[in-house]
Design a protein around this motif. Structure first.
Motif, mmCIF file in Angstrom:
data_model
loop_
_atom_site.group_PDB
_atom_site.id
_atom_site.type_symbol
_atom_site.label_atom_id
_atom_site.label_comp_id
_atom_site.label_asym_id
_atom_site.label_seq_id
_atom_site.Cartn_x
_atom_site.Cartn_y
_atom_site.Cartn_z
ATOM 1 N N LYS A 21 35.896 38.455 31.479
ATOM 2 C CA LYS A 21 34.670 37.909 30.893
ATOM 3 C C LYS A 21 33.552 38.957 30.903
ATOM 4 O O LYS A 21 33.720 40.045 31.441
ATOM 5 C CB LYS A 21 34.253 36.665 31.679
ATOM 6 C CG LYS A 21 35.226 35.493 31.512
ATOM 7 C CD LYS A 21 34.721 34.247 32.222
ATOM 8 C CE LYS A 21 35.680 33.065 32.022
ATOM 9 N NZ LYS A 21 35.172 31.835 32.669
ATOM 10 N N CYS A 24 31.651 38.760 34.790
ATOM 11 C CA CYS A 24 32.421 38.589 36.026
ATOM 12 C C CYS A 24 33.851 39.044 35.742
ATOM 13 O O CYS A 24 34.170 39.416 34.621
ATOM 14 C CB CYS A 24 32.403 37.134 36.497
ATOM 15 S SG CYS A 24 33.172 35.993 35.323
ATOM 16 N N CYS A 26 36.638 37.239 35.934
ATOM 17 C CA CYS A 26 37.574 36.180 35.530
ATOM 18 C C CYS A 26 38.273 36.567 34.220
ATOM 19 O O CYS A 26 37.695 37.241 33.382
ATOM 20 C CB CYS A 26 36.820 34.874 35.270
ATOM 21 S SG CYS A 26 36.157 34.123 36.743
ATOM 22 N N VAL A 38 37.642 30.538 36.483
ATOM 23 C CA VAL A 38 36.216 30.378 36.815
ATOM 24 C C VAL A 38 35.923 30.992 38.176
ATOM 25 O O VAL A 38 36.818 31.154 39.000
ATOM 26 C CB VAL A 38 35.801 28.889 36.831
ATOM 27 C CG1 VAL A 38 35.876 28.297 35.436
ATOM 28 C CG2 VAL A 38 36.643 28.083 37.795
ATOM 29 N N CYS A 39 34.646 31.334 38.391
ATOM 30 C CA CYS A 39 34.208 31.874 39.679
ATOM 31 C C CYS A 39 32.727 31.508 39.828
ATOM 32 O O CYS A 39 32.119 30.977 38.893
ATOM 33 C CB CYS A 39 34.414 33.386 39.733
ATOM 34 S SG CYS A 39 33.227 34.299 38.738
ATOM 35 N N CYS A 42 30.420 32.812 36.728
ATOM 36 C CA CYS A 42 30.445 32.140 35.420
ATOM 37 C C CYS A 42 30.238 30.629 35.542
ATOM 38 O O CYS A 42 30.056 29.946 34.535
ATOM 39 C CB CYS A 42 31.701 32.487 34.631
ATOM 40 S SG CYS A 42 33.258 32.132 35.438
HETATM 41 ZN ZN LIG Z 1 33.909 34.132 36.474
#
Ligand SMILES: [Zn+2]
Length: 478
Positions: A21, A24, A26, A38-39, A42
């Motif tokens: 992304k 980040c 991910c 996801v993290c 994001c």
């Molecule tokens: Zn992320």
């Protein structure tokens, strides 16, 4: 009804095909299980910080270079604030005041000739998540998939240079072709990696001032873009013709009903409270980096088409089809390197191979025959070793089994009968067996030639070379 002209500008969002992304690490991959990519960054957790993905910047610059933009060595990321459940931070990181690219253009080929559509700008931003509305028992709920949140986007904004729904479709298709050439996105409208909003107004022909514009969203195929714009032009024309006023608003294309529906009154820019994102440095690009990226841009469709027409004497229409995907053009030129027969190889690719490619939904390089196979097949036909009809059988078999045309021809004993002595014998036999037809032919009934050719080919069990049979028959029946 014809005294109005349409003024159309397109805003196209393109997902860049980076591995990660934009802010980040991910995965940015499409189609994974909901909320598996996801993290905290994001998902917009407090206290997290975005880190700009250099690969996304490179791809944005490549887009700008391929479209002839001025690449900006200094650009800034801004926050665009709005509240919506698909936006976890309640703001989207975008570029408002200093975008990464300015200007640029692309050419479309309309029926009345080539037209240049200018671009205003290209900026980078992050995608939002995706809302999924429940059905049946869960109809009271909406769900959010944040896999898409923070996938890198470029937004390509055109000048209001487009004058018809058809031009809008041509513009989008050309844009898609170019972006696929430089491998920055797969530009799949159905999956949403290319999305288009249209700003449409109409004005009396000859008027310089712009009319009130309406924004149309939710057109997820090239055909829908054309239909939605056609509908909207007709709607606005009817209102103005009856003395009414166009309201500035955003409308949604309803594909099932074939109409646009009012969604909301258009926000003004100040509703979004744009301001520079304090968590991100301004983006600075060096000349060296821009030069390095310039070298990665391949020959683009317009110049490749012109070269194909000049170098291989192809028609504009054939060249257009072959350059419409970089893979097609690469496949074609790979085959030509092995056997140089530009017209026939083009025909085999366009008629037989692309039919298989479209039927099976495969890429041309995975459709079962390699460029070398097409080259070999055309060579076998041109040398008279097999007939064109046999060529089609061999092609079908090659696609099915992955065997080379030469192997199939020798396995099936398909080679065409081109031995003049042997053919002469068959012709004699056939003519002798049909004396009255032979007499009629000799006295001028020339259409009987086909009758004899058919009999000879049948007698040879389909192997006789028709061109030679024709020659020998004419000789014999003189
Ligand atoms: Zn992320």
């Amino acid at each position: 009804m014809n005294s109005y002209e349409a003024v159309i500008g397109l805003e196209v969002h393109v997902q860049l095909n980076t591995a990660a992304k934009i802010f980040c690490s991910c995965s940015a991959e499409f189609g994974a299980e909901a909320n598996s990519h996801v993290c905290p960054v994001c998902m917009g957790f407090p206290g997290t910080l975005p880190v700009l993905n250099g690969a996304a910047v490179d791809k944005a610059v490549q887009v700008g270079l391929a479209l002839g933009c001025e690449i900006q060595k200094f650009s800034i990321f801004d926050r665009k604030s709005y509240f919506y459940p698909d936006l976890p931070k309640a703001y989207q990181i975008t570029q408002m005041f200093y975008p990464i690219c300015l200007g640029g253009s692309l050419n479309i080929d309309t029926k009345s000739g080539s037209r240049r559509i200018n671009l205003t700008r290209i900026h980078m931003e992050e995608d939002a998540g995706k809302l999924i509305h429940g059905e049946g028992e869960s109809a009271a709920y909406s769900y959010v998939d944040f896999n898409r949140a923070s996938v890198p986007l470029v937004e390509i904004v055109s000048e209001p240079d487009i004058r018809s729904a058809e031009e809008a479709r041509l513009y989008l298709q050309k844009l898609r072709t170019i972006l696929r050439y430089i491998n920055v996105s797969d530009c799949n409208m159905e999956e949403g990696s290319l999305r288009c909003d249209a700003n449409i107004s109409i004005r009396p022909v000859g008027e310089a001032e712009l009319g009130t514009k309406v924004e149309i969203k939710n057109m997820n195929s090239f055909r829908n873009v054309q239909h939605a714009i056609e509908y909207e032009i007709a709607r606005q024309t009817e209102i103005l013709s009856e003395g009414g006023h166009i309201r500035q608003q955003t409308r949604l294309w309803d594909n099932d009903r074939g109409i646009t529906l009012a969604m909301r009154s258009k926000e003004n820019a100040h509703d979004y409270r744009y301001f520079p994102d304090p968590d991100l440095f301004p983006l600075k690009l060096t000349d060296e980096k821009i030069e390095r990226l310039k070298k990665t841009i391949p020959e683009l469709p317009d110049s490749r088409k012109a070269r194909f027409m000049q170098e291989y004497s192809l028609s504009a229409q054939d060249a257009d089809l072959l350059v419409s995907e970089k893979d097609y053009a690469d496949f074609y030129e790979d085959a030509l390197k092995i056997y140089s027969s530009p017209k026939n190889i083009a025909n085999w690719i366009m008629s037989e191979l692309l039919r298989v490619v479209n039927q099976k939904g495969l890429s041309i390089f995975n459709a079962g025959v390699a460029p070398a196979d097409i080259a070999q097949l055309v060579k076998l036909i041109e040398s008279g070793a097999i007939s064109g009809k046999q060529g089609k059988e061999v092609f079908a078999e090659a696609v099915e089994t992955g065997k080379t045309p030469e192997a199939i021809v020798s396995e099936k004993g398909l080679s065409q009968l081109s031995d003049k002595g042997e053919l002469y014998g068959i012709v004699q036999k056939v003519v002798k067996a049909n004396p009255s037809e032979a007499e009629r032919f000799k006295s001028g009934e020339e259409k009987l030639l086909g009758f004899f050719v058919g009999l000879v080919i049948k007698e040879s069990r389909g192997k006789a070379n028709p061109k030679l049979v024709n020659e020998i028959l004419k000789e014999t029946l003189k």
